[in-house]
Design an enzyme around this catalytic site. Structure first.
Site, PDB file in Angstrom:
ATOM      1  N   CYS A 132      -2.111   3.114  -5.137  1.00 58.49           N
ATOM      2  CA  CYS A 132      -1.586   3.152  -3.779  1.00 58.49           C
ATOM      3  C   CYS A 132      -2.104   4.392  -3.038  1.00 58.49           C
ATOM      4  O   CYS A 132      -3.283   4.480  -2.750  1.00 58.49           O
ATOM      5  CB  CYS A 132      -0.073   3.057  -3.783  1.00 58.49           C
ATOM      6  SG  CYS A 132       0.613   2.552  -2.167  1.00 58.49           S
ATOM      7  N   HIS A 178       1.608  -1.443  -7.344  1.00 57.87           N
ATOM      8  CA  HIS A 178       2.547  -0.758  -8.240  1.00 57.87           C
ATOM      9  C   HIS A 178       3.010  -1.740  -9.327  1.00 57.87           C
ATOM     10  O   HIS A 178       3.068  -2.950  -9.104  1.00 57.87           O
ATOM     11  CB  HIS A 178       3.779  -0.284  -7.466  1.00 57.87           C
ATOM     12  CG  HIS A 178       3.487   0.751  -6.438  1.00 57.87           C
ATOM     13  ND1 HIS A 178       3.113   2.030  -6.759  1.00 57.87           N
ATOM     14  CD2 HIS A 178       3.525   0.702  -5.074  1.00 57.87           C
ATOM     15  CE1 HIS A 178       2.943   2.729  -5.649  1.00 57.87           C
ATOM     16  NE2 HIS A 178       3.177   1.941  -4.607  1.00 57.87           N
TER      17      HIS A 178
END
Length: 496
Positions: free
Chosen positions: A332, A416
């Site tokens: 991310c 994630h």
């Protein structure tokens, strides 16, 4: 049975999240329909529900303890700090605005209604709701307009159990002071205490337990012993302060694999690396200096709530200069930092910023946040994950890697939770071992989902064996006992 209670704490990181999860798991094992709830959470560790709502990661873990799918009602208000002064406000799973502390006060009336309505919906659907407070109920400067602690307890008539961390020291002063600083109407809802993280001989503690009962007129519902591994799905980076290198199981092959996770100032979703620590022979430690990378086989750049600011910190500390030539995984915000350029007029307002240039990609921040539960594959293994980001990364070369890309020994993805997929995790670690020359072999039988269930059961066992569960049931059914003493000085004035 029908009821609800609030688990508060003398401090942040006193153990509210794990005690709440433990009570939830214990009740669920008794056949009770139970759900978790936290009105207002300040955390950079978040999760995405099946319908695309963002909530605190701790509430997702507590939902798992109940055997439930996470839902926005379980954490109706989530604050995500982007600096020391401003936070993004996420309401019912969707970003509302960015505010400072003074601007947040103007939202309180609306947010109190949102929080109470969410709790009422949960109470209508479940037999029991176990609520978690935020910080400490004795933060008297925040009592007026409070919606997470005694303000919620007053609005919903909740009995309150205060958890204290004895490992920090001063737990009995903190317990007494927590009650004494509250105004009488708040004190009347503080039913008793739980001592958490105790190491040592219980008999040495008994005199103090008797004294706190006598001084406050309130019960101590039990003493929870220190539990290694209770860091599962920690709520905030305070949990990292006393977190040693983790992953102590003997290697399946001849060598260990050493993972260094960069502890960014605004690190988010550092729980992504918990699955790595579950692997035999993998050690995971959090680092803040270049010297700590010297023996690392893999460096992880985790998520960040302030990508451009944390990238500047990477450069200032010398960590950025130490990354080229190493095996690096960016997740991310970490993936965004590895790109060639970042265009950010949304999060930082910095405009065009040079990235680290370790991956052939560009990043453009979008006003709307991407929230989702993507599925895909890598190394021939299925992958289920979740994504939470404003930065949209476009790969312009390299090899595909999940939704991102790979160039040599550098990998990047916005997803994630990907490492919680057992087959993918093993294949990725085997690849890291191959490119770094380590004689490391992933174990073939580790299930991270099973490990999480074992830890949740361990929390349920703590509650069952070390707390007065009969007294907790009475609190749930009947509320706080009547006639509890009001301690001097009787606290400060606050809004109900």
């Amino acid at each position: 049975m029908k009821g609800a209670l609030l688990v508060a704490g003398t401090t942040s990181d006193a153990g509210k999240s794990v005690v709440t999860a433990g009570v939830c798991r214990w009740l669920a094992r008794q056949g009770v329909k139970v759900a978790p709830y936290k009105a207002q959470n300040m955390s950079l560790n978040s999760f995405v529900t099946a319908d695309g709502a963002e909530i605190g990661r701790a509430q997702a873990m507590q939902a798992a303890a109940c055997g439930l799918e996470p839902a926005a009602d379980m954490n109706p208000i989530l604050l995500k700090p982007g600096s020391d002064r401003r936070s993004q406000v996420v309401v019912m799973g969707r970003p509302l605005t960015d505010v400072d502390a003074m601007e947040y006060r103007d939202l309180k009336d609306h947010l109190r209604t949102v929080a109470v309505d969410a709790l009422e919906r949960l109470r209508a659907r479940y037999d029991v709701v176990v609520c978690e407070g935020a910080g400490s109920p004795a933060e008297i400067n925040l009592r007026e307009g409070d919606i997470a602690n005694m303000g919620l307890a007053r609005a919903a008539g909740l009995p309150v159990v205060v958890v204290g961390d004895i490992d920090r020291g001063g737990v009995f002063a903190a317990m007494y002071g927590t009650v004494a600083l509250l105004e009488p109407a708040d004190q009347a809802l503080i039913a008793g205490f739980v001592v958490n993280k105790f190491r040592g001989a219980r008999e040495l503690l008994e005199p103090a337990l008797g004294m706190i009962r006598e001084l406050t007129g309130r019960e101590v519902y039990g003493v929870l012993p220190w539990l290694e591994g209770a860091w599962l799905d920690a709520e905030d980076s305070l949990a990292l302060d006393n977190r040693p290198a983790i992953g102590t199981r003997a290697p399946y092959g001849r060598q260990t694999l050493r993972v260094a996770v960069v502890r960014l100032p605004r690190v988010s979703n550092f729980t992504d690396v918990d699955a790595l620590a579950a692997e035999p022979g993998v050690t995971v430690r959090f680092v803040t200096s270049p010297a700590e990378l010297d023996d690392a086989d893999l460096v992880v750049l985790p998520g960040s709530r302030a990508t451009v600011s944390d990238l500047a910190w990477l450069r200032a500390t010398g960590l950025a200069a130490a990354l080229p030539g190493r095996a690096v995984l960016g997740i991310c915000g970490g993936y965004q930092m590895l790109a060639r350029t970042i265009h950010d007029d949304v999060e930082s307002g910095a405009g065009r910023v040079e990235g680290l240039g370790l991956l052939p990609a560009t990043v453009v921040f979008a006003p709307d946040k991407t929230l989702g539960r993507p599925v895909g594959a890598a190394y021939g293994c299925p992958v289920m994950a979740y994504e939470i980001h404003h930065g949209v990364v476009t790969a312009e070369g390299g090899e595909p890697f999940l939704d991102g890309c790979r160039s040599g020994t550098v990998w990047g993805t916005t997803w994630h939770g990907a490492l919680e997929n057992d087959g993918f995790r093993r294949a990725f670690l085997a690849d890291v071992a191959a490119v770094t020359g380590r004689d490391f072999v992933p174990a073939p039988d580790v299930s991270f989902a099973a490990l999480r269930e074992e830890r949740l059961d361990a929390l349920g066992d703590l509650v069952e064996h070390h707390l007065d569960t009969g007294a907790l049931l009475r609190l749930l059914e009947h509320g706080a006992p009547e006639g509890l003493p009001i301690l001097p000085p009787g606290g400060v004035r606050g809004a109900p």
